[in-house]
Each structure stands twice: as C-alpha cells, then as structure tokens.
Design a protein around this motif. Structure first.
Motif, PDB file in Angstrom:
ATOM      1  N   THR A  26      56.524  59.328  30.000  1.00 19.91           N
ATOM      2  CA  THR A  26      57.151  58.970  28.718  1.00 19.91           C
ATOM      3  C   THR A  26      56.144  58.592  27.632  1.00 19.91           C
ATOM      4  O   THR A  26      56.507  58.457  26.471  1.00 19.91           O
ATOM      5  CB  THR A  26      58.131  57.801  28.902  1.00 19.91           C
ATOM      6  OG1 THR A  26      57.401  56.663  29.396  1.00 19.91           O
ATOM      7  CG2 THR A  26      59.229  58.178  29.877  1.00 19.91           C
ATOM      8  N   SER A  27      54.879  58.371  28.021  1.00 19.13           N
ATOM      9  CA  SER A  27      53.863  58.036  27.017  1.00 19.13           C
ATOM     10  C   SER A  27      52.519  58.565  27.470  1.00 19.13           C
ATOM     11  O   SER A  27      52.318  58.885  28.645  1.00 19.13           O
ATOM     12  CB  SER A  27      53.782  56.522  26.810  1.00 19.13           C
ATOM     13  OG  SER A  27      53.356  55.883  27.994  1.00 19.13           O
ATOM     14  N   ASN A  54      56.486  59.611  16.935  1.00 12.78           N
ATOM     15  CA  ASN A  54      55.407  58.649  16.692  1.00 12.78           C
ATOM     16  C   ASN A  54      55.155  58.384  15.201  1.00 12.78           C
ATOM     17  O   ASN A  54      54.180  57.731  14.847  1.00 12.78           O
ATOM     18  CB  ASN A  54      54.116  59.159  17.357  1.00 12.78           C
ATOM     19  CG  ASN A  54      54.238  59.220  18.860  1.00 12.78           C
ATOM     20  OD1 ASN A  54      54.062  58.222  19.545  1.00 12.78           O
ATOM     21  ND2 ASN A  54      54.563  60.412  19.402  1.00 12.78           N
ATOM     22  N   SER A  69      54.151  58.259  22.219  1.00 17.61           N
ATOM     23  CA  SER A  69      55.410  58.317  22.952  1.00 17.61           C
ATOM     24  C   SER A  69      55.827  59.776  23.070  1.00 17.61           C
ATOM     25  O   SER A  69      55.770  60.533  22.111  1.00 17.61           O
ATOM     26  CB  SER A  69      56.489  57.517  22.225  1.00 17.61           C
ATOM     27  OG  SER A  69      57.720  57.638  22.899  1.00 17.61           O
ATOM     28  N   THR A  73      61.799  57.082  20.453  1.00 17.75           N
ATOM     29  CA  THR A  73      61.712  55.630  20.515  1.00 17.75           C
ATOM     30  C   THR A  73      62.837  55.033  19.679  1.00 17.75           C
ATOM     31  O   THR A  73      63.512  55.735  18.928  1.00 17.75           O
ATOM     32  CB  THR A  73      60.356  55.138  19.967  1.00 17.75           C
ATOM     33  OG1 THR A  73      60.271  55.520  18.599  1.00 17.75           O
ATOM     34  CG2 THR A  73      59.209  55.742  20.742  1.00 17.75           C
TER      35      THR A  73
END
Length: 232
Positions: A26-27, A54, A69, A73
């Motif tokens: 996820t990141s 991002n 990311s 988010t």
C-alpha cells in the motif's frame, strides 16, 4: 552438476507469491534512481492515480526517502469528493441565462453613470478655465512670460530726476519695481531694462512702458511697439 542437467530458476509458487506481495503493498519509499512512472508500473498503478493519491504537483520531482501511497488516502478521497460537490453545485443553464439577460441593464446603468461623471468633469474644467482667464488680468506677469507693449520715451535728466537711463516706468500692478525686462523692438533691437518708476499713465495704461533715454536718442516716431519679456 552433469552435462544436460536441467535447472529450475524459480518455482511457479515463488513467482506467484512475489506477484501477490507486490499487489498487496500500500506504500513505497522512494529509492535512488526511482522515477514516478517506474514506480507506477512496478506496482500496477496508473501514473495519474499515483499522482492523485499523493497530491504531487510536479511529477518529475520526487526525493529519496519520500513515502508514496499506492492506494487512495483519506486526503485524496476528500479532495475528490469536494471536486464532485463543486461540479454538482455549478449554476444551471437557466440561471446562467437569467444572469446573462440582466447584464445589459447593468451595462446601461454603468454607461449612464460614466456619462454623468464625464459631464460633471467637463463643467468643472470649464469653470476652472473661466476663473483662470478672469484672474489673469489682475496677476503680476511672471518670469519667462512675454507680452506686446507700447513704448513711449522720456529723458529723466530733463525732468530733474537722477534715476539715470537704465530703467523704465511701468504699471506696477503688471511689472513691480525691480523687475528685469527684455525689450525686443520690431527691427530686432534688444534692450534690457529694470522697472524703477511709474508715471502718471500707470493706472490707465497697463500695456505701456515709459523708457528712460537721452533726448538726443529718442526715436522720432515717439511711440513704438515691442515684445516685452520678464527675465528676472
């Protein structure tokens, strides 16, 4: 190891596990040599989504150690929702039409106001000009200004005066005592004289100068016309 022996470089299970691990990430922390497009390709994310997730303003600028990311988010989701709400709140075509039809009335009102202001300004200018013209006849002629004057002549010695021949008598409301004058005759002759007296003609002849000069040099015409300029 024997000639002809077959070697297996990676098991199908290991390859599948690696693919699954990449998919579940996820990141990602930016490493030296990374580019945003390469990171997007590596994790099966579109470049546009990676930029959106991002809030990246310059896709060509990422730094080593930067945390990216790979999934939406909370911040990016909120931004998307706000954009959607703004779009849905845009004025309808009917409201836009009403605003457009109201514009000519507003334009007409503005034009009327502008015309009234211009008229008032013109009136003020005319009044100011009139005031200036009226007051010019009562103000003293200033340095650098020139006017056409009649010249008459007298010999102070004959009249018993000790003022000499370097001065002129003038209307003191036009040329106060001490004013230095440049007197240019029509034939080009130039005299420089200082106002040092006023004669009996002063109040009734503001456009005349009485030039001090020996009787033997007084022009036979008696009265001449000249251009008179204040030089000091």
């Amino acid at each position: 190891m024997l000639t002809g022996q077959k070697l297996q470089l990676a098991s199908a299970a290991a390859s599948a596990a690696s693919s699954a691990a990449t998919t579940n990430v996820t990141s990602y922390t930016v490493q030296s040599g990374d580019t945003l497009s390469a990171i997007a390709a590596k994790f099966n994310v579109t470049l546009a989504n990676l930029i959106s997730y991002n809030n990246i303003s310059n896709p060509n600028l990422i730094t080593v150690g930067q945390q990216l990311s790979l999934v939406p988010t909370a911040t990016s989701a909120a931004s998307s929702a706000a954009s959607s709400a703004a779009t849905s709140a845009a004025p309808s075509s009917a409201a836009s039409s009403v605003a457009s039809s109201a514009a000519p009335a507003s334009s007409a009102a503005t034009t009327a106001t502008s015309t009234a202001a211009s008229s008032a300004a013109a009136t003020t200018t005319t009044t100011t000009s009139t005031t200036t013209t009226n007051s010019s006849s009562t103000t003293t002629t200033t340095s650098g200004s020139a006017r056409t004057m009649k010249l008459s002549f007298y010999d102070p010695a004959v009249l018993g005066s000790d003022l000499g021949y370097g001065g002129v008598a003038a209307n003191l409301s036009v040329y106060p005592k001490g004013t230095q004058l440049k007197i240019t005759l029509s034939n080009g002759t130039v005299w420089y004289r200082t106002v040092n007296d006023t004669g009996s003609f002063a109040y009734s002849n503001p456009n005349q100068l009485d030039v001090a000069m020996p009787s033997s040099q007084i022009p036979s015409a008696g009265i001449l016309t000249a251009t008179v300029e204040v030089v000091g």
